[in-house]
Design a protein around this motif. Structure first.
Motif, PDB file in Angstrom:
ATOM      1  N   VAL A 180       0.861  -1.186   0.000  1.00  0.00           N
ATOM      2  CA  VAL A 180       0.000   0.000   0.000  1.00  0.00           C
ATOM      3  C   VAL A 180       0.899   1.239   0.000  1.00  0.00           C
ATOM      4  O   VAL A 180       1.821   1.332   0.807  1.00  0.00           O
ATOM      5  CB  VAL A 180      -0.929   0.026   1.228  1.00  0.00           C
ATOM      6  N   THR A 181       0.613   2.187  -0.913  1.00  0.00           N
ATOM      7  CA  THR A 181       1.449   3.380  -1.037  1.00  0.00           C
ATOM      8  C   THR A 181       0.667   4.640  -0.660  1.00  0.00           C
ATOM      9  O   THR A 181      -0.481   4.810  -1.068  1.00  0.00           O
ATOM     10  CB  THR A 181       1.995   3.520  -2.470  1.00  0.00           C
ATOM     11  N   PHE A 182       1.317   5.490   0.119  1.00  0.00           N
ATOM     12  CA  PHE A 182       0.766   6.781   0.526  1.00  0.00           C
ATOM     13  C   PHE A 182       1.640   7.882  -0.076  1.00  0.00           C
ATOM     14  O   PHE A 182       2.837   7.682  -0.286  1.00  0.00           O
ATOM     15  CB  PHE A 182       0.751   6.920   2.048  1.00  0.00           C
ATOM     16  N   THR A 183       1.060   9.035  -0.312  1.00  0.00           N
ATOM     17  CA  THR A 183       1.803  10.152  -0.907  1.00  0.00           C
ATOM     18  C   THR A 183       1.500  11.437  -0.156  1.00  0.00           C
ATOM     19  O   THR A 183       0.360  11.680   0.239  1.00  0.00           O
ATOM     20  CB  THR A 183       1.432  10.324  -2.392  1.00  0.00           C
ATOM     21  N   THR A 184       2.540  12.246   0.032  1.00  0.00           N
ATOM     22  CA  THR A 184       2.357  13.571   0.621  1.00  0.00           C
ATOM     23  C   THR A 184       3.360  14.521  -0.009  1.00  0.00           C
ATOM     24  O   THR A 184       4.234  14.109  -0.775  1.00  0.00           O
ATOM     25  CB  THR A 184       2.517  13.531   2.153  1.00  0.00           C
ATOM     26  N   VAL A 185       3.232  15.809   0.300  1.00  0.00           N
ATOM     27  CA  VAL A 185       4.106  16.847  -0.246  1.00  0.00           C
ATOM     28  C   VAL A 185       4.657  17.665   0.914  1.00  0.00           C
ATOM     29  O   VAL A 185       3.908  18.046   1.831  1.00  0.00           O
ATOM     30  CB  VAL A 185       3.347  17.756  -1.236  1.00  0.00           C
ATOM     31  N   THR A 186       5.950  17.953   0.889  1.00  0.00           N
ATOM     32  CA  THR A 186       6.563  18.718   1.979  1.00  0.00           C
ATOM     33  C   THR A 186       5.999  20.139   2.040  1.00  0.00           C
ATOM     34  O   THR A 186       5.678  20.745   1.025  1.00  0.00           O
ATOM     35  CB  THR A 186       8.088  18.792   1.811  1.00  0.00           C
ATOM     36  N   SER A 187       5.894  20.649   3.258  1.00  0.00           N
ATOM     37  CA  SER A 187       5.378  22.002   3.478  1.00  0.00           C
ATOM     38  C   SER A 187       5.931  22.518   4.797  1.00  0.00           C
ATOM     39  O   SER A 187       6.664  21.806   5.498  1.00  0.00           O
ATOM     40  CB  SER A 187       3.844  21.995   3.508  1.00  0.00           C
ATOM     41  N   SER A 188       5.597  23.751   5.132  1.00  0.00           N
ATOM     42  CA  SER A 188       5.978  24.354   6.419  1.00  0.00           C
ATOM     43  C   SER A 188       7.470  24.243   6.685  1.00  0.00           C
ATOM     44  O   SER A 188       7.901  23.889   7.776  1.00  0.00           O
ATOM     45  CB  SER A 188       5.180  23.690   7.561  1.00  0.00           C
ATOM     46  N   GLY A 189       8.270  24.492   5.662  1.00  0.00           N
ATOM     47  CA  GLY A 189       9.711  24.456   5.838  1.00  0.00           C
ATOM     48  C   GLY A 189      10.323  23.095   5.608  1.00  0.00           C
ATOM     49  O   GLY A 189      11.278  22.720   6.296  1.00  0.00           O
ATOM     50  N   GLY A 190       9.786  22.337   4.651  1.00  0.00           N
ATOM     51  CA  GLY A 190      10.381  21.061   4.260  1.00  0.00           C
ATOM     52  C   GLY A 190       9.925  19.852   5.039  1.00  0.00           C
ATOM     53  O   GLY A 190      10.462  18.750   4.851  1.00  0.00           O
ATOM     54  N   SER A 191       8.947  19.983   5.908  1.00  0.00           N
ATOM     55  CA  SER A 191       8.524  18.848   6.728  1.00  0.00           C
ATOM     56  C   SER A 191       7.463  18.011   6.027  1.00  0.00           C
ATOM     57  O   SER A 191       6.724  18.494   5.172  1.00  0.00           O
ATOM     58  CB  SER A 191       7.987  19.333   8.076  1.00  0.00           C
ATOM     59  N   TYR A 192       7.409  16.748   6.392  1.00  0.00           N
ATOM     60  CA  TYR A 192       6.353  15.842   5.935  1.00  0.00           C
ATOM     61  C   TYR A 192       6.128  14.799   7.016  1.00  0.00           C
ATOM     62  O   TYR A 192       7.050  14.455   7.773  1.00  0.00           O
ATOM     63  CB  TYR A 192       6.731  15.167   4.605  1.00  0.00           C
ATOM     64  N   HIS A 193       4.900  14.298   7.090  1.00  0.00           N
ATOM     65  CA  HIS A 193       4.579  13.270   8.086  1.00  0.00           C
ATOM     66  C   HIS A 193       3.476  12.360   7.561  1.00  0.00           C
ATOM     67  O   HIS A 193       2.527  12.825   6.936  1.00  0.00           O
ATOM     68  CB  HIS A 193       4.126  13.896   9.418  1.00  0.00           C
ATOM     69  N   PHE A 194       3.628  11.080   7.831  1.00  0.00           N
ATOM     70  CA  PHE A 194       2.568  10.095   7.625  1.00  0.00           C
ATOM     71  C   PHE A 194       2.174   9.562   9.001  1.00  0.00           C
ATOM     72  O   PHE A 194       3.028   9.085   9.750  1.00  0.00           O
ATOM     73  CB  PHE A 194       3.056   8.931   6.756  1.00  0.00           C
ATOM     74  N   THR A 195       0.901   9.656   9.339  1.00  0.00           N
ATOM     75  CA  THR A 195       0.444   9.222  10.651  1.00  0.00           C
ATOM     76  C   THR A 195      -0.687   8.203  10.515  1.00  0.00           C
ATOM     77  O   THR A 195      -1.225   7.991   9.426  1.00  0.00           O
ATOM     78  CB  THR A 195      -0.043  10.418  11.481  1.00  0.00           C
ATOM     79  N   GLY A 196      -1.038   7.585  11.639  1.00  0.00           N
ATOM     80  CA  GLY A 196      -2.131   6.614  11.649  1.00  0.00           C
ATOM     81  C   GLY A 196      -1.787   5.309  10.980  1.00  0.00           C
ATOM     82  O   GLY A 196      -2.678   4.590  10.521  1.00  0.00           O
ATOM     83  N   LEU A 197      -0.508   4.955  10.920  1.00  0.00           N
ATOM     84  CA  LEU A 197      -0.039   3.787  10.182  1.00  0.00           C
ATOM     85  C   LEU A 197       0.004   2.537  11.059  1.00  0.00           C
ATOM     86  O   LEU A 197       0.182   2.623  12.275  1.00  0.00           O
ATOM     87  CB  LEU A 197       1.361   4.053   9.631  1.00  0.00           C
ATOM     88  N   PRO A 198      -0.118   1.364  10.451  1.00  0.00           N
ATOM     89  CA  PRO A 198       0.064   0.118  11.203  1.00  0.00           C
ATOM     90  C   PRO A 198       1.542  -0.220  11.363  1.00  0.00           C
ATOM     91  O   PRO A 198       2.402   0.362  10.683  1.00  0.00           O
ATOM     92  CB  PRO A 198      -0.624  -0.927  10.306  1.00  0.00           C
ATOM     93  N   ALA A 199       1.839  -1.129  12.255  1.00  0.00           N
ATOM     94  CA  ALA A 199       3.202  -1.642  12.370  1.00  0.00           C
ATOM     95  C   ALA A 199       3.562  -2.370  11.084  1.00  0.00           C
ATOM     96  O   ALA A 199       2.696  -2.833  10.344  1.00  0.00           O
ATOM     97  CB  ALA A 199       3.299  -2.576  13.569  1.00  0.00           C
ATOM     98  N   GLY A 200       4.873  -2.470  10.811  1.00  0.00           N
ATOM     99  CA  GLY A 200       5.288  -3.207   9.620  1.00  0.00           C
ATOM    100  C   GLY A 200       6.545  -2.654   9.000  1.00  0.00           C
ATOM    101  O   GLY A 200       7.252  -1.825   9.589  1.00  0.00           O
ATOM    102  N   THR A 201       6.833  -3.098   7.780  1.00  0.00           N
ATOM    103  CA  THR A 201       8.016  -2.679   7.031  1.00  0.00           C
ATOM    104  C   THR A 201       7.607  -1.635   5.997  1.00  0.00           C
ATOM    105  O   THR A 201       6.588  -1.787   5.327  1.00  0.00           O
ATOM    106  CB  THR A 201       8.682  -3.891   6.361  1.00  0.00           C
ATOM    107  N   TYR A 202       8.440  -0.608   5.856  1.00  0.00           N
ATOM    108  CA  TYR A 202       8.117   0.523   4.977  1.00  0.00           C
ATOM    109  C   TYR A 202       9.302   0.891   4.087  1.00  0.00           C
ATOM    110  O   TYR A 202      10.469   0.665   4.448  1.00  0.00           O
ATOM    111  CB  TYR A 202       7.724   1.747   5.818  1.00  0.00           C
ATOM    112  N   ARG A 203       8.969   1.496   2.958  1.00  0.00           N
ATOM    113  CA  ARG A 203       9.976   2.121   2.092  1.00  0.00           C
ATOM    114  C   ARG A 203       9.558   3.567   1.852  1.00  0.00           C
ATOM    115  O   ARG A 203       8.434   3.835   1.424  1.00  0.00           O
ATOM    116  CB  ARG A 203      10.093   1.385   0.759  1.00  0.00           C
ATOM    117  N   VAL A 204      10.484   4.513   2.150  1.00  0.00           N
ATOM    118  CA  VAL A 204      10.231   5.937   1.930  1.00  0.00           C
ATOM    119  C   VAL A 204      11.011   6.354   0.686  1.00  0.00           C
ATOM    120  O   VAL A 204      12.230   6.171   0.621  1.00  0.00           O
ATOM    121  CB  VAL A 204      10.675   6.787   3.133  1.00  0.00           C
ATOM    122  N   ASN A 205      10.299   6.909  -0.287  1.00  0.00           N
ATOM    123  CA  ASN A 205      10.920   7.263  -1.550  1.00  0.00           C
ATOM    124  C   ASN A 205      10.600   8.709  -1.916  1.00  0.00           C
ATOM    125  O   ASN A 205       9.427   9.086  -2.037  1.00  0.00           O
ATOM    126  CB  ASN A 205      10.421   6.328  -2.661  1.00  0.00           C
TER     127      ASN A 205
END
Length: 255
Positions: free
Chosen positions: A169-194
């Motif tokens: 499952v892939t999620f997408t976001t765009v940096t804002s507020s000075g280059g920050s980004y966050h993904f929240t509400g996620l389950p435990a597991g293995t992830y790849r950030v690209n």
């Protein structure tokens, strides 16, 4: 006697989803939860033994077709098959107990609103910055964040394997507020950030590894070091020397 096939319109479903904001409503950016087992109880079968089951597909969809109009059924999410660290947020009858009972009638078939939402407690982020000295370390000061950069996060799904993409499952976001980004509400597991390098400012190249793999992130974890540095690809230089003979070119003896 001609036997008629089961009435597939008399069915129950439909979706288990990852409720990222925890409001109990599935929104456009909230994906389904794959690989979760749902059981159908009809008052005859033995729960957890021989009741029919359906496993959610890559979009979190399950279905029980060919049911009897007038029959009463209970769909039950098997908790042991949910990813770790999830809390239920959405339920057709608002009981948040992972189950829902419905009597099928001509007026409510197909019944495709037996949906269940779940929210995790893992957070992953957090910064993309202008790495002026290209050392891969954010030094602060002039090395400010870069807004408008797209970051994709891929969850390996219930099997924990990024290479088997059917349940990813892939999620997408765009940096804002000075280059920050966050993904929240996620389950435990293995992830790849690209980081999508095509969305960096023109001429910028990454100075840090991409992608970043996060193996076996435990429930309740907050990851704040999935950071990316980038710097302008062009440079200007390079030398000032003591032109002792005034010829305008550097000779071997002119330091």
């Amino acid at each position: 006697i001609v036997l008629q096939p089961p009435d597939t319109s008399a069915r129950i479903g439909d979706t288990l989803w990852l409720d990222l904001n925890g409001n109990g409503i599935q929104e456009y950016n909230e994906p389904g939860l794959p690989g979760v087992t749902v059981e159908l109880r009809n008052g005859i079968c033995t729960p957890n033994v021989n009741c029919p089951t359906s496993v959610t597909d890559a979009n979190g969809i399950y279905t029980f077709p060919g049911l009897t109009i007038g029959g009463t059924y209970t769909v039950v999410v098997r908790p042991a098959t949910l990813p770790a660290g999830l809390t239920q947020t959405g339920d057709p009858d608002s009981t948040l107990d992972g189950q829902h009972t419905v009597t099928l009638t001509n007026g409510n078939i197909p019944y495709v609103t037996a949906d269940f939402g779940y929210r995790g407690n893992v957070s992953i982020g957090d910064f993309v910055w202008n790495d002026l000295d290209r050392d891969g370390v954010q030094d602060g000061g002039a090395e400010v964040g870069l807004d408008g950069v797209t970051v994709n996060l891929t969850w390996a799904g219930p099997d924990g394997n990024l290479a088997t993409t059917a349940d990813n499952v892939t999620f997408t976001t765009v940096t804002s507020s000075g280059g920050s980004y966050h993904f929240t509400g996620l389950p435990a597991g293995t992830y790849r950030v690209n980081l999508d390098a095509n969305t960096l400012p023109a001429g910028y190249l990454l100075t840090t590894p991409n992608p970043i793999t996060l193996n076996n992130v435990a429930a309740g974890t907050t990851v704040t070091n999935a950071d990316f540095g980038a710097a302008a690809g062009a440079t200007i230089g390079d030398y000032v020397w003591n032109d002792m003979d005034g010829a305008g070119d550097q000779d071997a003896s002119e330091s």
